[in-house]
Design a protein around this motif. Structure first.
Motif, PDB file in Angstrom:
ATOM      1  N   ARG A  78      68.227  28.503 -79.822  1.00  0.00           N
ATOM      2  CA  ARG A  78      68.343  27.253 -80.578  1.00  0.00           C
ATOM      3  C   ARG A  78      68.748  26.087 -79.672  1.00  0.00           C
ATOM      4  O   ARG A  78      68.136  25.024 -79.692  1.00  0.00           O
ATOM      5  N   GLU A  79      69.791  26.298 -78.874  1.00  0.00           N
ATOM      6  CA  GLU A  79      70.281  25.212 -78.017  1.00  0.00           C
ATOM      7  C   GLU A  79      69.257  24.815 -76.952  1.00  0.00           C
ATOM      8  O   GLU A  79      68.998  23.640 -76.713  1.00  0.00           O
ATOM      9  N   ASN A  80      68.690  25.830 -76.303  1.00  0.00           N
ATOM     10  CA  ASN A  80      67.806  25.547 -75.170  1.00  0.00           C
ATOM     11  C   ASN A  80      66.460  24.955 -75.603  1.00  0.00           C
ATOM     12  O   ASN A  80      65.874  24.155 -74.888  1.00  0.00           O
ATOM     13  N   PHE A  81      65.982  25.390 -76.787  1.00  0.00           N
ATOM     14  CA  PHE A  81      64.627  24.980 -77.219  1.00  0.00           C
ATOM     15  C   PHE A  81      64.597  24.271 -78.570  1.00  0.00           C
ATOM     16  O   PHE A  81      64.179  23.119 -78.656  1.00  0.00           O
ATOM     17  N   ASP A  82      65.036  24.977 -79.648  1.00  0.00           N
ATOM     18  CA  ASP A  82      64.876  24.419 -80.999  1.00  0.00           C
ATOM     19  C   ASP A  82      65.540  23.055 -81.162  1.00  0.00           C
ATOM     20  O   ASP A  82      64.945  22.136 -81.699  1.00  0.00           O
ATOM     21  N   SER A  83      66.793  22.947 -80.666  1.00  0.00           N
ATOM     22  CA  SER A  83      67.535  21.696 -80.874  1.00  0.00           C
ATOM     23  C   SER A  83      66.866  20.530 -80.157  1.00  0.00           C
ATOM     24  O   SER A  83      67.144  19.378 -80.441  1.00  0.00           O
ATOM     25  N   LEU A  84      65.962  20.844 -79.228  1.00  0.00           N
ATOM     26  CA  LEU A  84      65.271  19.797 -78.466  1.00  0.00           C
ATOM     27  C   LEU A  84      63.824  19.634 -78.929  1.00  0.00           C
ATOM     28  O   LEU A  84      63.016  19.005 -78.248  1.00  0.00           O
ATOM     29  N   THR A 111      69.819  21.836 -68.137  1.00  0.00           N
ATOM     30  CA  THR A 111      71.117  21.436 -68.674  1.00  0.00           C
ATOM     31  C   THR A 111      70.954  20.597 -69.943  1.00  0.00           C
ATOM     32  O   THR A 111      71.935  20.355 -70.651  1.00  0.00           O
ATOM     33  N   THR A 112      69.728  20.203 -70.247  1.00  0.00           N
ATOM     34  CA  THR A 112      69.451  19.496 -71.502  1.00  0.00           C
ATOM     35  C   THR A 112      69.823  20.361 -72.708  1.00  0.00           C
ATOM     36  O   THR A 112      70.020  19.854 -73.814  1.00  0.00           O
ATOM     37  N   ALA A 113      69.946  21.680 -72.497  1.00  0.00           N
ATOM     38  CA  ALA A 113      70.310  22.611 -73.568  1.00  0.00           C
ATOM     39  C   ALA A 113      71.574  22.194 -74.318  1.00  0.00           C
ATOM     40  O   ALA A 113      71.773  22.577 -75.465  1.00  0.00           O
ATOM     41  N   HIS A 114      72.438  21.404 -73.678  1.00  0.00           N
ATOM     42  CA  HIS A 114      73.715  21.037 -74.310  1.00  0.00           C
ATOM     43  C   HIS A 114      73.692  19.677 -74.990  1.00  0.00           C
ATOM     44  O   HIS A 114      74.678  19.247 -75.571  1.00  0.00           O
ATOM     45  N   GLN A 115      72.540  18.996 -74.875  1.00  0.00           N
ATOM     46  CA  GLN A 115      72.469  17.619 -75.365  1.00  0.00           C
ATOM     47  C   GLN A 115      72.847  17.493 -76.849  1.00  0.00           C
ATOM     48  O   GLN A 115      73.751  16.739 -77.210  1.00  0.00           O
ATOM     49  N   ALA A 116      72.151  18.254 -77.699  1.00  0.00           N
ATOM     50  CA  ALA A 116      72.347  18.108 -79.146  1.00  0.00           C
ATOM     51  C   ALA A 116      73.774  18.477 -79.547  1.00  0.00           C
ATOM     52  O   ALA A 116      74.420  17.781 -80.343  1.00  0.00           O
ATOM     53  N   GLU A 117      74.280  19.547 -78.949  1.00  0.00           N
ATOM     54  CA  GLU A 117      75.623  20.022 -79.276  1.00  0.00           C
ATOM     55  C   GLU A 117      76.688  18.965 -78.920  1.00  0.00           C
ATOM     56  O   GLU A 117      77.629  18.724 -79.680  1.00  0.00           O
ATOM     57  N   LEU A 118      76.515  18.307 -77.784  1.00  0.00           N
ATOM     58  CA  LEU A 118      77.500  17.300 -77.389  1.00  0.00           C
ATOM     59  C   LEU A 118      77.406  16.049 -78.274  1.00  0.00           C
ATOM     60  O   LEU A 118      78.426  15.445 -78.603  1.00  0.00           O
ATOM     61  N   ILE A 119      76.188  15.683 -78.659  1.00  0.00           N
ATOM     62  CA  ILE A 119      76.040  14.545 -79.574  1.00  0.00           C
ATOM     63  C   ILE A 119      76.701  14.893 -80.913  1.00  0.00           C
ATOM     64  O   ILE A 119      77.428  14.092 -81.504  1.00  0.00           O
ATOM     65  N   LYS A 120      76.479  16.136 -81.353  1.00  0.00           N
ATOM     66  CA  LYS A 120      77.080  16.594 -82.614  1.00  0.00           C
ATOM     67  C   LYS A 120      78.603  16.541 -82.551  1.00  0.00           C
ATOM     68  O   LYS A 120      79.279  16.257 -83.532  1.00  0.00           O
ATOM     69  N   MET A 121      79.148  16.793 -81.363  1.00  0.00           N
ATOM     70  CA  MET A 121      80.605  16.715 -81.196  1.00  0.00           C
ATOM     71  C   MET A 121      81.123  15.279 -81.261  1.00  0.00           C
ATOM     72  O   MET A 121      82.329  15.048 -81.199  1.00  0.00           O
ATOM     73  N   GLY A 122      80.196  14.312 -81.329  1.00  0.00           N
ATOM     74  CA  GLY A 122      80.629  12.924 -81.468  1.00  0.00           C
ATOM     75  C   GLY A 122      80.575  12.136 -80.173  1.00  0.00           C
ATOM     76  O   GLY A 122      81.051  11.000 -80.113  1.00  0.00           O
ATOM     77  N   LEU A 123      80.020  12.715 -79.111  1.00  0.00           N
ATOM     78  CA  LEU A 123      79.960  11.986 -77.843  1.00  0.00           C
ATOM     79  C   LEU A 123      78.777  11.026 -77.836  1.00  0.00           C
ATOM     80  O   LEU A 123      77.670  11.388 -78.248  1.00  0.00           O
ATOM     81  N   PHE A 223      61.394  16.256 -76.123  1.00  0.00           N
ATOM     82  CA  PHE A 223      62.648  15.704 -76.655  1.00  0.00           C
ATOM     83  C   PHE A 223      62.811  14.207 -76.428  1.00  0.00           C
ATOM     84  O   PHE A 223      63.815  13.626 -76.825  1.00  0.00           O
ATOM     85  N   THR A 224      61.847  13.574 -75.752  1.00  0.00           N
ATOM     86  CA  THR A 224      61.909  12.115 -75.581  1.00  0.00           C
ATOM     87  C   THR A 224      60.526  11.520 -75.831  1.00  0.00           C
ATOM     88  O   THR A 224      59.510  12.163 -75.609  1.00  0.00           O
ATOM     89  N   HIS A 225      60.527  10.283 -76.320  1.00  0.00           N
ATOM     90  CA  HIS A 225      59.268   9.540 -76.430  1.00  0.00           C
ATOM     91  C   HIS A 225      59.575   8.052 -76.554  1.00  0.00           C
ATOM     92  O   HIS A 225      60.356   7.692 -77.407  1.00  0.00           O
ATOM     93  N   ILE A 247      65.349   9.100 -76.514  1.00  0.00           N
ATOM     94  CA  ILE A 247      65.657  10.331 -77.259  1.00  0.00           C
ATOM     95  C   ILE A 247      64.918  10.332 -78.598  1.00  0.00           C
ATOM     96  O   ILE A 247      64.928   9.327 -79.329  1.00  0.00           O
ATOM     97  N   ARG A 248      64.269  11.457 -78.906  1.00  0.00           N
ATOM     98  CA  ARG A 248      63.619  11.641 -80.200  1.00  0.00           C
ATOM     99  C   ARG A 248      64.643  11.412 -81.310  1.00  0.00           C
ATOM    100  O   ARG A 248      65.705  12.048 -81.318  1.00  0.00           O
ATOM    101  N   GLN A 249      64.312  10.521 -82.233  1.00  0.00           N
ATOM    102  CA  GLN A 249      65.288  10.162 -83.261  1.00  0.00           C
ATOM    103  C   GLN A 249      65.696  11.366 -84.108  1.00  0.00           C
ATOM    104  O   GLN A 249      66.830  11.433 -84.582  1.00  0.00           O
ATOM    105  N   ASP A 250      64.787  12.347 -84.275  1.00  0.00           N
ATOM    106  CA  ASP A 250      65.131  13.543 -85.050  1.00  0.00           C
ATOM    107  C   ASP A 250      66.277  14.336 -84.420  1.00  0.00           C
ATOM    108  O   ASP A 250      67.051  14.977 -85.128  1.00  0.00           O
ATOM    109  N   ILE A 251      66.363  14.302 -83.088  1.00  0.00           N
ATOM    110  CA  ILE A 251      67.463  15.018 -82.426  1.00  0.00           C
ATOM    111  C   ILE A 251      68.790  14.362 -82.801  1.00  0.00           C
ATOM    112  O   ILE A 251      69.759  15.025 -83.165  1.00  0.00           O
ATOM    113  N   LEU A 252      68.812  13.025 -82.730  1.00  0.00           N
ATOM    114  CA  LEU A 252      70.032  12.298 -83.077  1.00  0.00           C
ATOM    115  C   LEU A 252      70.380  12.516 -84.554  1.00  0.00           C
ATOM    116  O   LEU A 252      71.537  12.766 -84.907  1.00  0.00           O
TER     117      LEU A 252
END
Ligand code: PHE
Length: 404
Positions: A78-84, A111-123, A223-225, A247-252
């Motif tokens: 999920r982190e490495n692929f789905d979330s992106l 290392t992009t695997a952590h992008q969604a999780e860190l945004i979710k944490m509020g960063l 994950f970007t466009h 960043i793809r708006q769906d990720i955010l």
């Protein structure tokens, strides 16, 4: 651990038909090159951090980019692929390309695997540094383990309006085009694109000097466009140094930051270090050979270093510990002179590795490490021992030392 489990970082994983990590690959998880002081990859990391520290200072006087360099490389599919938003059919998901622990866990392929999780944490803004793993081709620029940096920068409507000093609409409802995501207005796309390109050109000037020529080439990432590659001119050749995009708006949205827009980039640290220090082979980063590591000792990110090839022959390391004579002022240079005289071309390096005053015998003790290596042939332990005792005996004779 049994034959059908793998234990990593205290956690047990059950093997299945996806498992393709090997003990050798797993052994790289403990190497932590980015954390080694004076390692060339650590110097590059520090240099990148310095750029963001200098150019993005927040209210508290420190960078607004939070830095993550200890995120564990075992992540979920999920982190490495789905979330992106990487599609099911994407080649990078295949067992032939990625190191799977089992069908749910893998060694991050970026290392992009952590992008969604860190945004979710509020960063809002952050940099990630880490090791990444890919079943790739084998040559002097590819290794199954390498190191990456990812950067993310996001803003909301109010923050953008504060920068541009006027009102702006971030969102609309259209189809994607080559130029932008359907959900983004042309105005906000331009703003983010400019901010991204200025930031990354600034980074490449910081890393390569301001004389460097660069060009932007359209690229594709799920994950970007839109997405771009930054290429710079090195030795008369256009060389890709990083990938980036809006960043793809769906990720955010999925990460609970749908009111923000932003950019992301990712770059490989080995390539950067190989260019900066003229390191000819990616395997050199893994070398524990002191002929390699000593070339970077005491360096700062600004130090100009040109890597010098070391002998492919093995090193043989022997220490010599002794008490100095009470009355003797014995300088390390005196010892080096003896080593040069006796050891000649068989010695590559000598260093003082320990010195202490022994309170009971009230004498000074020193330990020198002598690294033996011949440039053309491997040395036997026996012949090194002969040289080593000859050095010890000469030192005893000349300086009245006492071997410990
Ligand atoms: N993860 C991409 C890679 O490994 C790089 C990248 C990161 C591109 C973030 C765009 C945005 O190639």
């Amino acid at each position: 651990p049994t034959n059908n489990t793998i234990v990593l970082n205290g956690k047990t994983y059950i093997k299945d038909d996806y498992t393709n990590v090997t003990p050798r690959i797993i052994s790289f998880l403990d190497k932590k090159l980015l954390h080694r002081k004076f390692h060339p990859l650590n110097l590059i990391k520090q240099n990148i951090i310095n750029y963001f520290n200098k150019n993005f200072i927040g209210k508290k006087g420190i960078t607004i980019f939070s830095i993550y360099e200890d995120l564990h490389p075992v992540v979920t599919v999920r982190e490495n692929f789905d979330s992106l938003l990487i599609p099911e059919s994407h080649i990078s998901r295949q067992k032939s390309d990625t190191y799977y622990i089992n069908k749910e866990y893998l060694l991050r392929s970026h290392t992009t695997a952590h992008q969604a999780e860190l945004i979710k944490m509020g960063l809002d803004n952050f940099l990630i540094f880490g090791d990444a793993y890919r079943r790739d081709e084998i040559d002097i620029t590819h290794y199954p383990v390498f190191h990456q940096t990812d950067g993310v920068y996001t803003l909301n409507k109010e923050q953008i309006e504060n920068v541009i000093n006027s009102e702006i609409n971030l969102f609309e409802n259209n189809e994607d085009t080559e130029e932008k995501q359907g959900i983004h207005t042309a105005a906000v796309t331009k703003f983010i694109e400019n901010h991204l390109k200025n930031t990354l050109i600034g980074l490449s000037h910081h890393l390569y000097g301001t004389k460097i020529s660069h060009q932007w080439v359209s690229a594709y990432f799920p994950f970007t466009h839109p997405s771009w590659e930054l290429q710079i001119m090195i030795n008369n050749e256009w060389t890709e140094i990083l990938g980036c995009g809006i960043i793809r708006q769906d990720i955010l949205k999925n990460a609970g930051a749908g009111d923000r827009v932003g950019w992301a980039f990712g770059l490989g640290l080995e390539r950067l270090a190989m260019q900066r220090y003229q390191i000819p082979d990616i395997r050199i980063f893994w070398s524990e050979d002191s002929g390699v590591t000593s070339q970077f000792e005491d360096a700062t990110p600004e130090t100009k270093i040109i890597y010098k090839e070391v002998s492919p022959q093995p090193q043989c390391i022997n220490d010599l510990s002794f008490f100095l004579a009470d009355d003797n002022i014995f300088h390390s240079n005196d010892f080096y002179e003896i080593v040069r005289h006796v050891g000649g071309n068989y010695v590559e390096q000598v260093k003082l590795i320990d010195e202490f005053f022994h309170p009971k015998v009230k004498r000074l003790s020193r330990t020198y490490r002598i690294i033996y290596r011949h440039r053309n042939r491997p040395l036997t332990k026996a012949e090194v021992n002969v040289l080593h005792s000859r050095i010890a005996n000469t030192t005893i004779r000349q300086f009245n030392i006492e071997i410990r």
